[in-house]
Motif scaffolding. Structure first.
Motif, PDB file in Angstrom:
ATOM      1  N   UNK A 113       4.888 -18.514  -3.249  1.00 53.44           N
ATOM      2  CA  UNK A 113       3.603 -18.070  -2.709  1.00 53.44           C
ATOM      3  C   UNK A 113       3.763 -17.250  -1.435  1.00 53.44           C
ATOM      4  N   UNK A 114       4.948 -17.294  -0.806  1.00 51.90           N
ATOM      5  CA  UNK A 114       5.153 -16.713   0.520  1.00 51.90           C
ATOM      6  C   UNK A 114       5.952 -15.425   0.445  1.00 51.90           C
ATOM      7  N   UNK A 115       5.564 -14.479   1.269  1.00 59.28           N
ATOM      8  CA  UNK A 115       6.351 -13.269   1.515  1.00 59.28           C
ATOM      9  C   UNK A 115       6.584 -13.165   3.025  1.00 59.28           C
ATOM     10  N   UNK A 116       7.830 -13.111   3.425  1.00 59.43           N
ATOM     11  CA  UNK A 116       8.166 -13.012   4.846  1.00 59.43           C
ATOM     12  C   UNK A 116       8.149 -11.547   5.260  1.00 59.43           C
ATOM     13  N   UNK A 117       7.389 -11.231   6.290  1.00 61.27           N
ATOM     14  CA  UNK A 117       7.323  -9.855   6.774  1.00 61.27           C
ATOM     15  C   UNK A 117       8.607  -9.503   7.511  1.00 61.27           C
ATOM     16  N   UNK A 118       8.927  -8.243   7.548  1.00 63.54           N
ATOM     17  CA  UNK A 118      10.084  -7.795   8.324  1.00 63.54           C
ATOM     18  C   UNK A 118       9.882  -8.113   9.795  1.00 63.54           C
ATOM     19  N   UNK A 119      10.977  -8.412  10.477  1.00 61.24           N
ATOM     20  CA  UNK A 119      10.887  -8.880  11.867  1.00 61.24           C
ATOM     21  C   UNK A 119      10.137  -7.906  12.761  1.00 61.24           C
ATOM     22  N   UNK A 120      10.256  -6.612  12.493  1.00 60.66           N
ATOM     23  CA  UNK A 120       9.620  -5.619  13.360  1.00 60.66           C
ATOM     24  C   UNK A 120       8.138  -5.434  13.039  1.00 60.66           C
ATOM     25  N   UNK A 121       7.680  -5.995  11.910  1.00 61.20           N
ATOM     26  CA  UNK A 121       6.294  -5.790  11.515  1.00 61.20           C
ATOM     27  C   UNK A 121       5.370  -6.838  12.135  1.00 61.20           C
ATOM     28  N   UNK A 122       4.131  -6.453  12.343  1.00 59.46           N
ATOM     29  CA  UNK A 122       3.091  -7.384  12.782  1.00 59.46           C
ATOM     30  C   UNK A 122       1.993  -7.333  11.730  1.00 59.46           C
ATOM     31  N   UNK A 123       2.125  -8.090  10.659  1.00 56.86           N
ATOM     32  CA  UNK A 123       1.198  -7.951   9.531  1.00 56.86           C
ATOM     33  C   UNK A 123      -0.221  -8.358   9.900  1.00 56.86           C
ATOM     34  N   UNK A 124      -1.177  -7.630   9.342  1.00 60.89           N
ATOM     35  CA  UNK A 124      -2.587  -7.940   9.516  1.00 60.89           C
ATOM     36  C   UNK A 124      -3.255  -8.066   8.165  1.00 60.89           C
ATOM     37  N   UNK A 125      -4.543  -8.397   8.145  1.00 63.86           N
ATOM     38  CA  UNK A 125      -5.239  -8.568   6.868  1.00 63.86           C
ATOM     39  C   UNK A 125      -5.117  -7.377   5.935  1.00 63.86           C
ATOM     40  N   UNK A 179      -2.618  -5.620   5.327  1.00 63.37           N
ATOM     41  CA  UNK A 179      -1.341  -5.672   4.612  1.00 63.37           C
ATOM     42  C   UNK A 179      -1.375  -6.657   3.452  1.00 63.37           C
ATOM     43  N   UNK A 180      -2.283  -7.632   3.498  1.00 57.87           N
ATOM     44  CA  UNK A 180      -2.359  -8.652   2.453  1.00 57.87           C
ATOM     45  C   UNK A 180      -3.454  -8.370   1.434  1.00 57.87           C
ATOM     46  N   UNK A 181      -4.239  -7.318   1.626  1.00 63.13           N
ATOM     47  CA  UNK A 181      -5.371  -7.036   0.732  1.00 63.13           C
ATOM     48  C   UNK A 181      -4.890  -6.860  -0.706  1.00 63.13           C
ATOM     49  N   UNK A 182      -5.462  -7.625  -1.606  1.00 62.39           N
ATOM     50  CA  UNK A 182      -5.118  -7.538  -3.020  1.00 62.39           C
ATOM     51  C   UNK A 182      -3.873  -8.294  -3.415  1.00 62.39           C
ATOM     52  N   UNK A 183      -3.131  -8.854  -2.452  1.00 68.05           N
ATOM     53  CA  UNK A 183      -1.879  -9.540  -2.765  1.00 68.05           C
ATOM     54  C   UNK A 183      -2.140 -10.971  -3.232  1.00 68.05           C
TER      55      UNK A 183
END
Length: 319
Positions: A256-268, A270-274
């Motif tokens: 269920x989990x996807x780890x973002x790249x260390x340099x990224x700051x994911x926001x909503x 980035x998760x839309x539709x996932x």
């Protein structure tokens, strides 16, 4: 072949549920659509490449169905799922459903109660937080303090349309809006969620984390202005002192989990539709507190996928 019904299929959640069922189960079920909305009744919509007619809701037609999903506003759906005949399993995915509407449940995590009544998918923020706690449970979290920012799509099309209208009005110097359903201007703003929503989230967590071994878990709910996606900031304290890399290892191992790249700051966005929870870098401070940032789509992970997980044990036939 299982017979599945969706009530109020034209809502944002209803559309996502239809798409998710088609992706996960293909032609392995017979799908019927029902509504009480006069504008929706009699229309033809598409599910998994197949045209589907929307019928008028009639509980007498549903006795032979395995599962009936409810996806409309809870005020419209509540009288309907209480009128179902014996047989089908009712799954309430309606945003705004409460702990009083039935048996709260999060797929793979917990049922709040056994017995009669529909299965109720909790608030999307509760679903996402409990999925994270499910994964980290072997590390014995003892205290969990979380802040969730809910999107405007929690209020369906009305929320999205209001935010769009507010934004347009501000940029064109127009005014006079009532700001329903938020109560005040949300465009270019952030504020606490409605008191009723926050109190209901507390009740849902208390119901789902009622065991003696459960961590002390508190969740503060804010109202954001993203269209889709819950943002979740979580502070955890564990019985021991797991290293950040051990937490990341357990999170990364879960599908269920996807780890973002260390340099990224994911926001909503980035998760839309996932169909996955996107987790930012995990850090542990000098006081032994672990900090975790996660984002996920409220309509997929927090809504349709949880509803499907609750219903799947009943897909083989009538409940």
């Amino acid at each position: 072949m299982s017979r599945i019904a969706i009530v109020h299929p034209g809502t944002l959640l209803g559309k996502e549920l239809r798409a998710a069922l088609a992706r996960r189960h293909g032609p392995g079920f017979e799908l019927r659509l029902f509504s009480t909305d006069e504008e929706e009744i009699g229309t033809v919509t598409e599910t998994g490449g197949t045209a589907t007619f929307v019928d008028r809701f009639d509980p007498d037609l549903l006795a032979s169905f395995a599962v009936v999903f409810f996806c409309g506003e809870i005020e419209r759906d509540r009288p309907l799922f209480t009128s179902l005949p014996p047989g089908p399993c009712a799954v309430v995915a309606s945003p705004g459903a409460t702990a009083a509407d039935g048996r709260l449940a999060v797929g793979g995590f917990a049922l709040a109660a056994t017995g009669a009544g529909p299965l109720v998918s909790p608030h999307a923020a509760v679903v996402g937080l409990l999925q994270l706690l499910r994964i980290l449970a072997p590390l014995a979290p003892r205290e969990v303090l979380a802040t969730a920012i809910q999107p405007v799509s929690h209020y369906g099309e009305a929320g999205i349309e209001e935010l769009f209208a507010e934004t347009r009005g501000i940029l064109t110097f127009a005014g006079g809006r009532r700001h329903a359903p938020f109560g005040r201007q949300l465009a270019f703003n952030l504020m606490p969620a409605k008191a009723d929503d926050g109190e209901e989230v507390d009740r849902q967590l208390a119901a789902l984390l009622g065991g003696a071994e459960a961590p002390d878990c508190r969740l503060r709910l804010l109202q954001g202005n993203a269209f889709h996606g819950v943002a979740l900031s979580v502070e955890l304290r564990f019985a021991g002192a797991p290293a950040a890399r051990e937490l990341q290892r357990r999170l990364r191992a879960d599908p269920l989990i996807e780890i973002a790249r260390a340099a990224n700051r994911p926001g909503p966005i980035d998760a839309a539709g996932s169909e996955r929870i996107l987790v930012g870098p995990v850090r542990t401070d000098a006081a032994g507190r672990t900090w975790l940032w996660a984002v996920f789509d409220n309509l997929t992970v927090g809504g349709a996928l949880n509803a499907i997980a609750l219903a799947e044990p009943y897909f083989g036939g009538s409940a």
